[in-house]
Every structure is written in structure tokens, then in C-alpha cells.
Design a protein around this motif. Structure first.
Motif, PDB file in Angstrom:
ATOM      1  N   LEU A 154      -4.746   2.600  -3.588  1.00 24.97           N
ATOM      2  CA  LEU A 154      -3.399   2.750  -4.138  1.00 24.97           C
ATOM      3  C   LEU A 154      -2.168   1.707  -3.851  1.00 24.97           C
ATOM      4  O   LEU A 154      -2.336   1.323  -2.867  1.00 24.97           O
ATOM      5  CB  LEU A 154      -2.880   4.175  -3.776  1.00 24.97           C
ATOM      6  CG  LEU A 154      -3.627   5.539  -4.214  1.00 24.97           C
ATOM      7  CD1 LEU A 154      -3.082   6.771  -3.515  1.00 24.97           C
ATOM      8  CD2 LEU A 154      -3.816   5.617  -5.761  1.00 24.97           C
ATOM      9  N   LYS A 155      -1.190   1.557  -4.969  1.00 22.88           N
ATOM     10  CA  LYS A 155      -0.269   0.661  -4.767  1.00 22.88           C
ATOM     11  C   LYS A 155       0.962   1.431  -4.714  1.00 22.88           C
ATOM     12  O   LYS A 155       1.274   2.218  -5.599  1.00 22.88           O
ATOM     13  CB  LYS A 155      -0.436  -0.454  -5.484  1.00 22.88           C
ATOM     14  CG  LYS A 155      -1.437  -1.381  -5.063  1.00 22.88           C
ATOM     15  CD  LYS A 155      -1.014  -2.428  -3.924  1.00 22.88           C
ATOM     16  CE  LYS A 155      -2.112  -3.301  -3.523  1.00 22.88           C
ATOM     17  NZ  LYS A 155      -1.888  -4.000  -2.147  1.00 22.88           N
ATOM     18  N   ALA A 156       2.213   0.780  -4.125  1.00 31.17           N
ATOM     19  CA  ALA A 156       3.585   1.513  -4.031  1.00 31.17           C
ATOM     20  C   ALA A 156       4.298   0.184  -4.776  1.00 31.17           C
ATOM     21  O   ALA A 156       4.359  -0.612  -4.029  1.00 31.17           O
ATOM     22  CB  ALA A 156       3.968   1.801  -3.029  1.00 31.17           C
ATOM     23  N   THR A 167      -7.507   3.610   0.875  1.00 34.67           N
ATOM     24  CA  THR A 167      -7.016   3.707  -0.389  1.00 34.67           C
ATOM     25  C   THR A 167      -6.791   2.454  -1.063  1.00 34.67           C
ATOM     26  O   THR A 167      -6.416   1.402  -0.415  1.00 34.67           O
ATOM     27  CB  THR A 167      -6.028   4.765  -0.502  1.00 34.67           C
ATOM     28  OG1 THR A 167      -5.587   4.836  -1.835  1.00 34.67           O
ATOM     29  CG2 THR A 167      -4.823   4.064   0.431  1.00 34.67           C
ATOM     30  N   ASN A 191       5.918   7.842   0.363  1.00 33.41           N
ATOM     31  CA  ASN A 191       4.760   8.208  -0.437  1.00 33.41           C
ATOM     32  C   ASN A 191       3.988   9.498  -0.075  1.00 33.41           C
ATOM     33  O   ASN A 191       4.120   9.849   0.865  1.00 33.41           O
ATOM     34  CB  ASN A 191       3.782   6.957  -0.613  1.00 33.41           C
ATOM     35  CG  ASN A 191       4.433   5.797  -1.255  1.00 33.41           C
ATOM     36  OD1 ASN A 191       4.718   4.673  -0.790  1.00 33.41           O
ATOM     37  ND2 ASN A 191       4.615   6.043  -2.493  1.00 33.41           N
ATOM     38  N   ASP A 192       3.308   9.744  -1.018  1.00 30.07           N
ATOM     39  CA  ASP A 192       2.189  10.894  -0.586  1.00 30.07           C
ATOM     40  C   ASP A 192       1.343  10.495   0.386  1.00 30.07           C
ATOM     41  O   ASP A 192       0.767   9.569   0.667  1.00 30.07           O
ATOM     42  CB  ASP A 192       1.612  11.516  -1.915  1.00 30.07           C
ATOM     43  CG  ASP A 192       2.299  12.211  -2.934  1.00 30.07           C
ATOM     44  OD1 ASP A 192       3.504  12.750  -2.392  1.00 30.07           O
ATOM     45  OD2 ASP A 192       2.281  11.983  -4.204  1.00 30.07           O
ATOM     46  N   PRO A 209       0.741  -1.243   0.212  1.00 28.36           N
ATOM     47  CA  PRO A 209       0.141   0.015  -0.128  1.00 28.36           C
ATOM     48  C   PRO A 209       0.790   1.302   0.090  1.00 28.36           C
ATOM     49  O   PRO A 209       0.258   2.385  -0.480  1.00 28.36           O
ATOM     50  CB  PRO A 209      -0.888  -0.136   1.216  1.00 28.36           C
ATOM     51  CG  PRO A 209      -0.961  -1.585   1.497  1.00 28.36           C
ATOM     52  CD  PRO A 209       0.474  -2.001   1.042  1.00 28.36           C
ATOM     53  N   HIS A 210       2.083   1.114   0.462  1.00 30.20           N
ATOM     54  CA  HIS A 210       2.830   2.434   0.651  1.00 30.20           C
ATOM     55  C   HIS A 210       4.378   1.814   0.805  1.00 30.20           C
ATOM     56  O   HIS A 210       4.381   0.714   1.610  1.00 30.20           O
ATOM     57  CB  HIS A 210       2.623   3.362   1.638  1.00 30.20           C
ATOM     58  CG  HIS A 210       2.387   2.758   3.152  1.00 30.20           C
ATOM     59  ND1 HIS A 210       3.381   2.547   3.851  1.00 30.20           N
ATOM     60  CD2 HIS A 210       1.342   2.655   3.716  1.00 30.20           C
ATOM     61  CE1 HIS A 210       2.895   2.159   5.094  1.00 30.20           C
ATOM     62  NE2 HIS A 210       1.607   2.055   4.936  1.00 30.20           N
ATOM     63  N   SER A 222       3.468   4.771  -8.019  1.00 26.91           N
ATOM     64  CA  SER A 222       3.273   5.588  -6.863  1.00 26.91           C
ATOM     65  C   SER A 222       4.464   6.819  -6.852  1.00 26.91           C
ATOM     66  O   SER A 222       5.208   6.974  -7.954  1.00 26.91           O
ATOM     67  CB  SER A 222       3.550   4.743  -5.603  1.00 26.91           C
ATOM     68  OG  SER A 222       5.017   4.882  -5.433  1.00 26.91           O
ATOM     69  N   SER A 251      -1.931  10.579   0.504  1.00 27.34           N
ATOM     70  CA  SER A 251      -3.015   9.727   0.163  1.00 27.34           C
ATOM     71  C   SER A 251      -2.825   8.214   0.220  1.00 27.34           C
ATOM     72  O   SER A 251      -3.909   7.264   0.449  1.00 27.34           O
ATOM     73  CB  SER A 251      -3.533  10.091  -1.287  1.00 27.34           C
ATOM     74  OG  SER A 251      -2.188   9.934  -2.251  1.00 27.34           O
ATOM     75  N   TYR A 252      -1.497   7.790   0.264  1.00 31.48           N
ATOM     76  CA  TYR A 252      -1.024   6.453   0.212  1.00 31.48           C
ATOM     77  C   TYR A 252      -1.265   5.705   1.669  1.00 31.48           C
ATOM     78  O   TYR A 252      -1.213   4.484   1.754  1.00 31.48           O
ATOM     79  CB  TYR A 252       0.213   6.049  -0.334  1.00 31.48           C
ATOM     80  CG  TYR A 252       0.484   6.257  -1.688  1.00 31.48           C
ATOM     81  CD1 TYR A 252       0.632   5.056  -2.429  1.00 31.48           C
ATOM     82  CD2 TYR A 252       0.554   7.504  -2.388  1.00 31.48           C
ATOM     83  CE1 TYR A 252       0.378   5.164  -3.789  1.00 31.48           C
ATOM     84  CE2 TYR A 252       0.698   7.657  -3.680  1.00 31.48           C
ATOM     85  CZ  TYR A 252       0.620   6.458  -4.350  1.00 31.48           C
ATOM     86  OH  TYR A 252       0.856   6.606  -6.052  1.00 31.48           O
ATOM     87  N   TYR A 253      -1.383   6.492   2.711  1.00 27.33           N
ATOM     88  CA  TYR A 253      -1.428   5.961   4.028  1.00 27.33           C
ATOM     89  C   TYR A 253      -2.663   6.044   4.802  1.00 27.33           C
ATOM     90  O   TYR A 253      -2.776   5.878   5.795  1.00 27.33           O
ATOM     91  CB  TYR A 253      -0.385   7.066   5.054  1.00 27.33           C
ATOM     92  CG  TYR A 253       1.106   6.940   4.417  1.00 27.33           C
ATOM     93  CD1 TYR A 253       1.804   5.854   4.889  1.00 27.33           C
ATOM     94  CD2 TYR A 253       1.466   7.847   3.741  1.00 27.33           C
ATOM     95  CE1 TYR A 253       3.013   5.691   4.450  1.00 27.33           C
ATOM     96  CE2 TYR A 253       2.719   7.900   3.161  1.00 27.33           C
ATOM     97  CZ  TYR A 253       3.571   6.721   3.603  1.00 27.33           C
ATOM     98  OH  TYR A 253       4.789   6.788   3.084  1.00 27.33           O
TER      99      TYR A 253
END
Length: 292
Positions: free
Chosen positions: A86-88, A84, A75-76, A24-25, A44, A78-80
Motif C-alpha cells: 500500500l502507498k500513502a 504491504t 493511516n489505517d 508506505p504511510h 490511502s 494495514s499501512y504499517y
């Protein structure tokens, strides 16, 4: 911010490792290790910390880090957030300079890669590499051990020829010494790094290099593409950054210990070179520590 050492010797079964990370981050982990590291950001965005360099990073960039160079990707915000999707994602290659033998990169055929590894002591970013090279780096994960080594050498050779690259950290954060430097340059570097936190004049350095002042000025500017004064201030600011990150001294003490004679000039040169004030630089690392 606490700096962590990572020891991979207990788990290493190969001379180089290739890992594909998808989380996720990225971990908020300020660390260093004796291996060089080649990192391709697949997905990411966020902030990249390499030595005293603090910059935004985006998908597709490639970074080569030298041994023992502190680094971290954050990460920005929003990744935490828990909700979300989002993927890193990143591909990371770790290897020691001597993984093919102590003298391997000293051979004439490896001259270009040897120079690349030397430059990597300060960190190198390749912001826009070709799709073919990205594919080759991603493909490392699927190769057998022998083919990984061959492919990595091909990748490093291509990066050594890449003109669209940029050094990240400053000379003051990591002292650069290159075996290929001329004796005149070695004398100059040795004197500067031994005395940068004391009053230094270009005339004195010219004397150390056995040159007259005007010849030294031309020689130094030709080699570094900047004046001696600018180079010296970059050394001092880089050293100050290192102390600010460690967070064990007050800024006024760091000012004098890094070679500046007054706080106002320290603040002015720091902002000129780093783009932010010493206080702002220290606060970035303090805020990062709070996120851990």
C-alpha cells in the motif's frame, strides 16, 4: 501527545512550496507551522487529526489548514505492516498569508479568498472536489514559480466559491477573530472568550452587546445558526479538548477549568458535541502517542 513546531524558514527559497509525497504511510507527527497548508489526499485512508477534530479520511479529499493549526494524518493499521504494498500519496502546498504582501488579500478583488483563509483557521475539508480541480492541484508540481502563484490563486478562488465544504475544528480550540466582524460581534466574542470558563448568562452578553435579551437571542441565532448556550458549550468543549490533548491535567480539573460546574454535565455536553466521552477522546491521543 507532544506537539512539534516545524520551521521552514531555513530551507525556504520560494514564497510557496509544493511537494508530492509518496510513502508506505504518512508520518505519525502531531505538528503545526506558520504556513497555511493545502493537502490533497491522492491515495490511502486513515484518520485525520485537525485541532480537536478526529475523523476518517479517504482518497480524493482536500483540506485547507490555517496557520499554527495542529494537525496529523495517520493511516489505517494495514499501512504499517512491513509486507504491504500500500502507498500513502498526497500533494501538499505551503504558503504564508502574506506571501504576496501584507495587504494583498485585503484588496476588494481578493475578498473571497480572504474569507476562505479566515475560515481555514479552524481547518476546512472539501470532501468531493471536481476532477478538473484535482488535476490543477496535481499540476502545480510541474509549473514554474510564477505560474504556480497564478494557479494557486485560481485554486483558492474556486475553493472560496465551493459550497460543499465543512469546518473541522471547534471555536474553543482556535479562537476566531475576523477583521470583517461587526463591532457588536467583536464585543460578544471578546467577552465570551475572556469569560467562557466562568458562569456566563445570555442576559449578561446581551448587556455587553447593548441589546435586550430577546433581540440578542435572535441576532446570535441568525449569525451562528445555533443558540448562545450551544455555542458557549462548544467553546468550552473545544478548550477542554485542547487540554486533553496536552495530557497534563486530570479530567476533573479540565471539567472545571473549561467552565463546566459538574462532571456529569461536562461528560454529557462533551459527548453531545464530539460524539465520544472525554475519556475516549483522551485515549485516542494516548494510543496515537504509543504508535510514534
Amino acid at each position: 501527545m507532544k506537539l512539534h513546531f516545524i520551521d521552514r524558514t531555513s530551507s525556504a527559497t520560494n514564497s510557496l512550496s509544493v511537494t508530492q509525497n509518496s510513502h508506505p504511510h504518512f508520518l505519525k507527527f502531531w505538528h503545526f507551522h506558520p504556513e497555511l497548508e493545502l493537502v490533497l489526499i491522492v491515495k490511502s485512508t486513515g484518520t485525520r487529526f485537525v485541532g480537536d477534530s478526529i475523523e476518517k479520511f479517504n482518497e480524493g479529499e482536500l483540506v485547507l489548514l490555517g496557520k499554527n493549526l495542529p494537525h496529523m494524518w495517520i493511516n489505517d493499521p494495514s499501512y504499517y505492516k512491513g509486507s504491504t504494498d500500500l502507498k500513502a500519496e498526497a500533494i501538499a502546498v505551503h504558503f504564508k498569508k502574506e506571501f504576496l504582501g501584507i495587504q494583498f488579500f485585503e484588496t476588494p478583488e481578493m475578498k473571497a479568498i480572504a474569507h476562505l483563509i479566515s475560515r481555514a483557521s479552524l481547518g476546512i475539508v472539501f470532501p468531493d472536489i471536481s476532477k478538473a480541480l484535482k488535476k490543477k492541484i496535481k499540476g502545480l508540481i510541474k509549473l514554474n514559480d510564477f505560474d504556480k502563484v497564478v494557479s494557486l490563486l485560481q485554486i483558492l478562488q474556486e475553493l472560496a466559491k465551493n459550497s460543499n465544504s465543512r469546518i473541522l475544528s471547534s471555536n474553543g480550540f482556535v479562537k476566531p477573530f475576523n477583521n470583517n466582524d461587526s463591532q457588536d460581534l467583536k464585543k460578544i466574542y471578546e467577552y465570551i472568550f475572556k469569560n467562557f470558563n466562568k458562569p456566563i448568562s445570555s442576559n449578561k452578553v446581551a448587556e455587553v452587546a447593548n441589546m435586550n435579551p430577546s433581540a440578542f437571542s435572535r441576532f446570535f441565532t441568525k449569525i451562528h445558526r445555533k443558540s448562545f448556550t450551544r455555542y458557549l458549550n462548544e467553546i468550552r468543549v473545544g478548550y477542554a479538548c485542547k487540554m486533553l490533548i496536552e495530557g497534563e491535567q486530570k479530567i476533573i480539573s479540565i471539567c472545571y477549568e473549561s467552565g463546566f460546574r459538574n462532571v456529569s454535565n461536562f461528560n454529557r455536553q462533551f459527548k453531545l458535541i464530539r460524539g465520544i466521552t472525554p475519556n475516549e477522546f483522551a485515549k485516542i491521543y494516548d494510543d496515537t502517542t504509543e504508535l510514534e
